[in-house]
Design an enzyme around this catalytic site. Structure first.
Site, PDB file in Angstrom:
ATOM      1  N   SER A 186      14.701  20.795 -16.476  1.00  0.00           N
ATOM      2  CA  SER A 186      13.878  21.665 -16.613  1.00  0.00           C
ATOM      3  C   SER A 186      14.027  22.760 -17.571  1.00  0.00           C
ATOM      4  CB  SER A 186      13.093  21.887 -15.098  1.00  0.00           C
ATOM      5  OG  SER A 186      12.246  23.245 -15.374  1.00  0.00           O
ATOM      6  N   LYS A 224      16.398  20.691 -11.505  1.00  0.00           N
ATOM      7  CA  LYS A 224      15.579  19.737 -11.741  1.00  0.00           C
ATOM      8  C   LYS A 224      16.547  18.620 -12.409  1.00  0.00           C
ATOM      9  CE  LYS A 224      11.581  18.820 -11.215  1.00  0.00           C
ATOM     10  NZ  LYS A 224      10.866  19.250 -12.265  1.00  0.00           N
ATOM     11  N   GLU A 253       9.256   7.852 -17.085  1.00  0.00           N
ATOM     12  CA  GLU A 253       7.923   8.402 -17.371  1.00  0.00           C
ATOM     13  C   GLU A 253       7.407   7.872 -18.673  1.00  0.00           C
ATOM     14  OE1 GLU A 253       8.239  12.284 -14.589  1.00  0.00           O
ATOM     15  OE2 GLU A 253       8.411  12.481 -16.700  1.00  0.00           O
ATOM     16  N   HIS A 284       0.893  -1.229  -0.061  1.00  0.00           N
ATOM     17  CA  HIS A 284      -0.151  -0.036  -0.184  1.00  0.00           C
ATOM     18  C   HIS A 284       0.716   1.190   0.165  1.00  0.00           C
ATOM     19  CE1 HIS A 284      -3.497  -2.716   1.104  1.00  0.00           C
ATOM     20  NE2 HIS A 284      -2.552  -3.217   1.787  1.00  0.00           N
TER      21      HIS A 284
END
Length: 498
Positions: free
Chosen positions: A307, A313, A320, A186
């Site tokens: 970024s 970043k 992804e 979980h």
């Protein structure tokens, strides 16, 4: 299985020299059609635009040419081509293949599909003799054969790329063997595990993916060539000989099923979709591991992006994109199943829709897998962070409960005792390590001072020594077994490709 040489990219050439255009115009004034005898006029522009598929099925050209060579030899054995005609036919097919590979021969605007384009190329080289090759076969059995050859070939390429990802994960598991990590359910801390155990948990589904493709290949190794349009042929052909030459195990036993069957495409797309799901799950974990909240890994600069506005970043784009491509792969499977569900026997033009999804699934996996392999192979594991957080969240509670069970306490009671201990620690802002003997006894007389033997991560890991568990010895065994499997996978892909 014999691998066909690549025909070049799948679309029409965007730029052509003046001389090449002039040559093409000279041979395509009367378009090559494989079905025009019954018609007084050509198709309307709207129908022609709707029907054309050569812009995507051109990639089947090398497989179609393989089938044509095998079919020519069968025609020769049947007495329908002389030895001289066969020699000229094979020479012309070889020349046409070389021209396809170099880009000298490309589909023309008027070519309906890959079969039309290649027949045009053969007629250019042989004249009327080229028309003899069409005897005893139809585009229906041709395209079903071509697509099987294409998918069997590319399934092996996909397996080779899966082997690379398996290898990268196993190498990281070996390098970080002994490093503890929080095991989660979980997305909450549950029990400590070896980080190697978690990495290998991503190898296991990849091994099943490869086994699934190998199993699929056995069912796909049936040749439709010789089935004709749907009823077979009255010519004295030998479909079994053609099947053997093309690397199939047998010819199709029912000509109607042979040209209508697309189970092999649907099953391939299921295998591809499930690979996509497994890559997506791994990608999701990498995104979590690389986050500031987790900080379990550091991605190599070569497999991360930045970024355009935030200079600090470092984004897990590979992970992804792998996660995002899963939806695309699942969509191809659903689309084909929906197309197939209402088709009567035998061939229907709806089946033209079987190819683009299959081609895209292949290209998607061959694009994503090397990137994921590189990401995993180059990531750096923050072992200190992992081991520090392994016992967080009272992750050793189950080990304590199981110790009480080994001492004769019913698990129901042990569960209650340890649950009360966790609540007491939370109320008093303490962890298990901070408890005194008196505090343990205050919660339960079962909690004697020696329970501390299981309140450490290494002891907890070592105790998980049942088959499949996270104990170091079990993980070493798992690595050895997986290494053997990966070697077998690599051998299958290499042998088949050769």
């Amino acid at each position: 299985m014999t691998r066909a040489p690549a025909p070049g990219h799948g679309g029409m050439a965007s730029t052509r020299t003046h001389s090449a255009e002039k040559k093409r115009n000279s041979v395509t004034k009367a378009p090559t059609r494989l079905w025009g005898g019954r018609f007084e006029g050509g198709p309307s522009d709207a129908l022609a635009r709707l029907s054309v598929s050569v812009q995507f099925d051109w990639r089947l050209a090398p497989y179609d040419l393989m089938g044509s060579r095998a079919h020519a030899r069968v025609l020769n054995r049947a007495g329908l081509l002389t030895d001289d005609e066969l020699e000229r036919m094979i020479g012309a097919l070889d020349d046409l293949e070389a021209a396809c590979r170099s880009g000298e021969f490309r589909p023309a605007v008027a070519d309906e599909d890959v079969h039309t384009a290649l027949e045009r190329g053969l007629l250019e080289r042989l004249g009327a003799l080229g028309g003899k090759l069409r005897a005893g076969r139809s585009r229906n059995d041709q395209v079903a054969t071509d697509l099987r050859l294409y998918l069997r070939d590319h399934a092996r390429q996909i397996v080779s790329r899966l082997v690379e990802l398996e290898t990268a994960l196993i190498a990281q598991a070996e390098h970080n063997l002994g490093v503890a990590a929080p095991g989660m359910t979980h997305l909450q801390h549950a029990q400590p595990v070896l980080f190697s155990h978690q990495l290998l948990a991503h190898v296991q589904p990849l091994t099943r993916d490869i086994d699934r493709l190998r199993d699929w290949d056995k069912r796909a190794a049936i040749s439709p060539l010789g089935s004709g349009a749907l009823a077979g042929s009255s010519l004295p052909l030998d479909p079994q000989a053609t099947a053997a030459e093309l690397g199939f195990d047998a010819a199709a036993p029912n000509s109607m099923d042979a040209v209508a069957d697309r189970d092999f495409v649907a099953e391939f797309l299921f295998a591809a979709a499930l690979i996509g799901v497994h890559l997506s799950r791994l990608g999701e974990e990498v995104c979590l591991w690389a986050s500031q909240e987790f900080r379990w890994i550091e991605m190599d600069d070569t497999y991360a992006t930045g970024s355009s506005i935030m200079p600090q970043k470092k984004n897990p784009d590979v992970a992804e994109l792998a996660r995002g491509k899963a939806g695309r792969l699942i969509g191809h499977l659903v689309g084909l199943l929906t197309t197939l569900k209402g088709l009567p026997l035998t061939y229907n033009r709806d089946l033209q829709e079987d190819k683009e999804g299959a081609f895209d699934a292949v290209e998607t996996l061959l694009l994503v897998l090397p990137a994921m392999s590189g990401l995993i192979a180059t990531m750096r594991v923050n072992t200190e962070r992992l081991e520090t957080s392994a016992p967080d969240g009272f992750a050793l509670a189950t080990d304590l409960a199981e110790l009480l069970v080994r001492r004769g306490v019913a698990f129901r009671d042990a569960h209650e005792v340890v649950g009360h201990l966790v609540v007491w620690c939370q109320v008093n802002d303490k962890d298990f390590d901070d408890l005194t003997d008196d505090e343990l006894a205050k919660v339960s007389p079962h909690l004697t001072p020696d329970v501390r033997e299981v309140l450490n991560v290494q002891g907890a890991l070592a105790s998980r020594k049942a088959y499949g568990g996270t104990a170091p010895d079990r993980v070493r065994e798992q690595i050895a077994a997986l290494r053997a499997q990966v070697n077998d996978h690599a051998s299958w892909a290499a042998d088949s490709e050769a």
